[in-house]
Structures are given as C-alpha cells and as structure tokens.
Enzyme design. Structure first.
Site, PDB file in Angstrom:
ATOM      1  N   ASP A   1     -11.482   2.915   3.714  1.00 37.43           N
ATOM      2  CA  ASP A   1     -11.693   1.643   3.692  1.00 37.43           C
ATOM      3  C   ASP A   1     -13.325   1.582   3.699  1.00 37.43           C
ATOM      4  OD1 ASP A   1      -9.975  -0.300   3.723  1.00 37.43           O
ATOM      5  OD2 ASP A   1      -9.486  -0.497   5.704  1.00 37.43           O
TER       6      ASP A   1
ATOM      7  N   LYS B   1       0.766  -1.153  -0.065  1.00 34.28           N
ATOM      8  CA  LYS B   1       0.093   0.117  -0.126  1.00 34.28           C
ATOM      9  C   LYS B   1       0.871   1.340  -0.036  1.00 34.28           C
ATOM     10  CE  LYS B   1      -4.087  -2.442   2.151  1.00 34.28           C
ATOM     11  NZ  LYS B   1      -4.456  -2.690   3.248  1.00 34.28           N
TER      12      LYS B   1
ATOM     13  N   GLN C   1      -4.812  -1.336   9.418  1.00 34.24           N
ATOM     14  CA  GLN C   1      -4.868  -2.602   8.988  1.00 34.24           C
ATOM     15  C   GLN C   1      -5.489  -3.727   9.706  1.00 34.24           C
ATOM     16  OE1 GLN C   1      -3.497  -3.451   5.477  1.00 34.24           O
ATOM     17  NE2 GLN C   1      -4.427  -5.540   6.337  1.00 34.24           N
TER      18      GLN C   1
END
Ligand code: NAP
Length: 281
Positions: A119, A52, A96
C-alpha cells in the site's frame, strides 16, 4: 475531449502483469504472493477485498485472505503480520482499512515490513518516495499517475494542481508529479480561492470527497483532469469534478465510475510484483 477509460487501461495493465508473472515464474520457479488481512464485516471492505483477490488470481499471483472478526485484538493482528513478514512466500501484505477503533492503524501500518508494504503507507516508503528513492507508492495516486502519463508522456514544467492533501492520495500524488518535474500546487480545505488555483493547472487531480466540487469554469482549456472522488449521492455515484461542465474545457477527463477506481487494484498487483522483484535482486 479524451474520455480516459480506466477500465481499459487497467485491463491492459493486468495483461502486462500477467505476462510478467509468467516470466518471473519461469525465472525463479515461484510467483509473487499477496496476503490481505480483512477485519470485520464492513460491506465496502468485503467487496474491495473480494475484487483484490479475484484480480490477483487473474494475473497469476498467489493470493490469500486472512479474515478476523471485528472483535479481534490488536496483538493477534500484529503477531500475524510478524508471521507474514517472515514468510518468504508472501511478497506483499495489505491490511484493509478502515480498522475497528480498538486497533491502532499506525501501529499496524508500521508493523508491516517496508519491503512488503504494497500500500506504500509505511513511513519508510513515504520517506523514500518524498526523497526520490525507490519505494512502494500508494495504489490510487500511482494509478492516476499512469493515466496522466498515458495522455501526456512528458510532464516537464507542467503546472499541476492537486486538490486534497491526504496521506492516501494528495500527498503521494504531489510527490509523483514533482518527480516528473511538474510545478505542483497542493490545495486543501483552508486554501483561499480554490478556483483561481485550479485555473492555473495544466493538470488537476481532485481527491477531496465533495461531490462535483471542481466546476467547469475552474478548469483551463485543454487541462488534464483526474477525478479520484467517489461520492454517493441521490444521483448515484459521482466524483469530485462536475463531469459535464468540465468536459467542455478539459483535454482529457476521467469518468466516475470507470476512471481511477479500476486502476487502483491493478496498481496493487503491480506493487506486489515490484516487491517480489526487489527481494530477488
Ligand atoms: P480525505 O482523507 O478525507 O482527504 C480529503 C482532503 O480534501 C483533505 O486534504 C481535505 O483538506 C481536502 N478538502 C476537504 N474539503 C475541501 C475543500 N472544500 N476544498 C479543498 N480541499 C478540501 O480523503 P481521501 O481518502 O484522500 O479521499 C478523497 C476522495 O477519493 C473520496 O471521495 C474517496 O472516496 C475517494 N477515493 C477514491 C479511491 C479510488 O480508488 N478511486 C481511492 C481512495 C479514495 P484538509 O486536509 O484541510 O482537511
């Protein structure tokens, strides 16, 4: 059969985003910033976060990774999120997953400002998506959606079958397909006769986590089949779709690996840019 090349599509998307970041930089004299919080030492999480960060830098975003040991307490993480919520250089925040057991995942998700929730997991974004309003959309289903639209730009009236109803994949995928005027069937572990449900689909999206669950004779001729699954087996990594069998019937199919996976990170970058733009409005 069209083999949907997720790597190529993701590279094209990143190129587009790179140009957009340059335009935003000249317009606002700053670039979108993505901050990722990584807790612990889980190998897959470390790899995801590294990828990422690399992709974010590649398209010109300002990226930062904040690392905590497995033992970090919940309050420290929530306080850091609060600080990032108030930092105008941070456009997007991602924590995460999975988290250590002593940290409440939902508390963490809800602490992130919905406007910085890249997200798309915050209940406000989930609600906005299902109400048809502007929202961050979870990256994997967004990637699937873009791949489907590339093959079939007009989805009006198509029958879509989503296999799996997770908050991460199946449910948001259903909402995206509904928005495109598909007639959507969402299936799960208690669905009776999954084969006959799948056979109705002009589009099938499989997000289950069972190796090669969707068989060749479950797929009607010329269906578009998107395989989200990533399953480690003795044969290596395989998807939720029996690739060889299904490729005989499908009009288009994503491989695993190299299908949906690469689109997920590209969509995270897209979401970060969208969050930045919404705040500049
Ligand atoms: P999840 O949270 O475990 O959800 C799995 C879903 O599949 C559940 O809704 C479950 O139904 C359903 N299911 C289980 N067995 C079934 C069966 N026999 N028939 C029909 N449905 C069944 O999984 P997830 O997080 O959505 O992930 C799914 C897969 O995608 C995994 O392989 C994961 O590794 C992969 N993944 C890939 C990416 C990517 O970037 N490509 C990203 C995320 C995840 P119930 O609700 O009834 O339990």
């Amino acid at each position: 059969m069209i083999l949907i090349d997720g790597k190529k599509e993701a590279a094209e998307l990143r190129e587009k985003l790179k140009k957009e970041v340059l335009e935003l930089k000249s317009k606002y004299n700053k670039v979108p910033g993505l901050t990722v919080i990584l807790i612990g030492e889980l190998a897959p999480s470390k790899i995801y976060v590294k990828n990422k960060e690399k992709s974010a830098n590649e398209v010109g975003l300002k990226s930062e990774v904040i690392r905590y040991p497995e033992t970090v307490d919940e309050k420290t993480v929530l306080n850091k999120i609060e600080e990032l919520n108030n930092d105008e250089n941070v456009s997007g925040i991602l924590v995460q997953l999975p988290l250590p057991k002593h940290i409440d995942k939902q508390k963490v998700i809800e602490k992130i400002l919905p406007s910085k929730d890249v997200d798309g997991f915050h209940p406000t974004n989930v609600g906005n998506l299902s109400s048809g309003y502007e929202s961050s959309v979870p990256c994997t289903p967004l990637g699937c959606y873009l791949l489907i639209k590339k093959i079939e730009p007009n989805l009006n009236g198509k029958k879509a079958v989503v296999v799996g109803r997770s908050n991460l994949n199946g449910k948001p995928m259903t909402q995206l397909l509904l928005k495109e005027n598909c007639t959507v069937t969402i299936t799960h572990s208690k669905t009776k006769d999954l084969k006959s449900e799948c056979l109705k689909g002009d589009i099938i999206v499989a997000a289950v986590g069972i190796p090669e669950l969707v068989k060749g004779d479950w797929v009607k001729k010329d269906a578009i089949v998107i395989d989200v699954g990533i399953n480690k087996t003795d044969k290596g990594i395989v998807g939720d779709v029996a690739f060889k069998e299904v490729s005989k019937n499908a009009k288009a199919l994503t491989p695993v690996p190299g299908g949906v996976g690469p689109m997920t990170i590209a969509c995270l970058l897209k979401n970060t840019i969208e969050c930045f733009k919404r705040v500049q409005k």
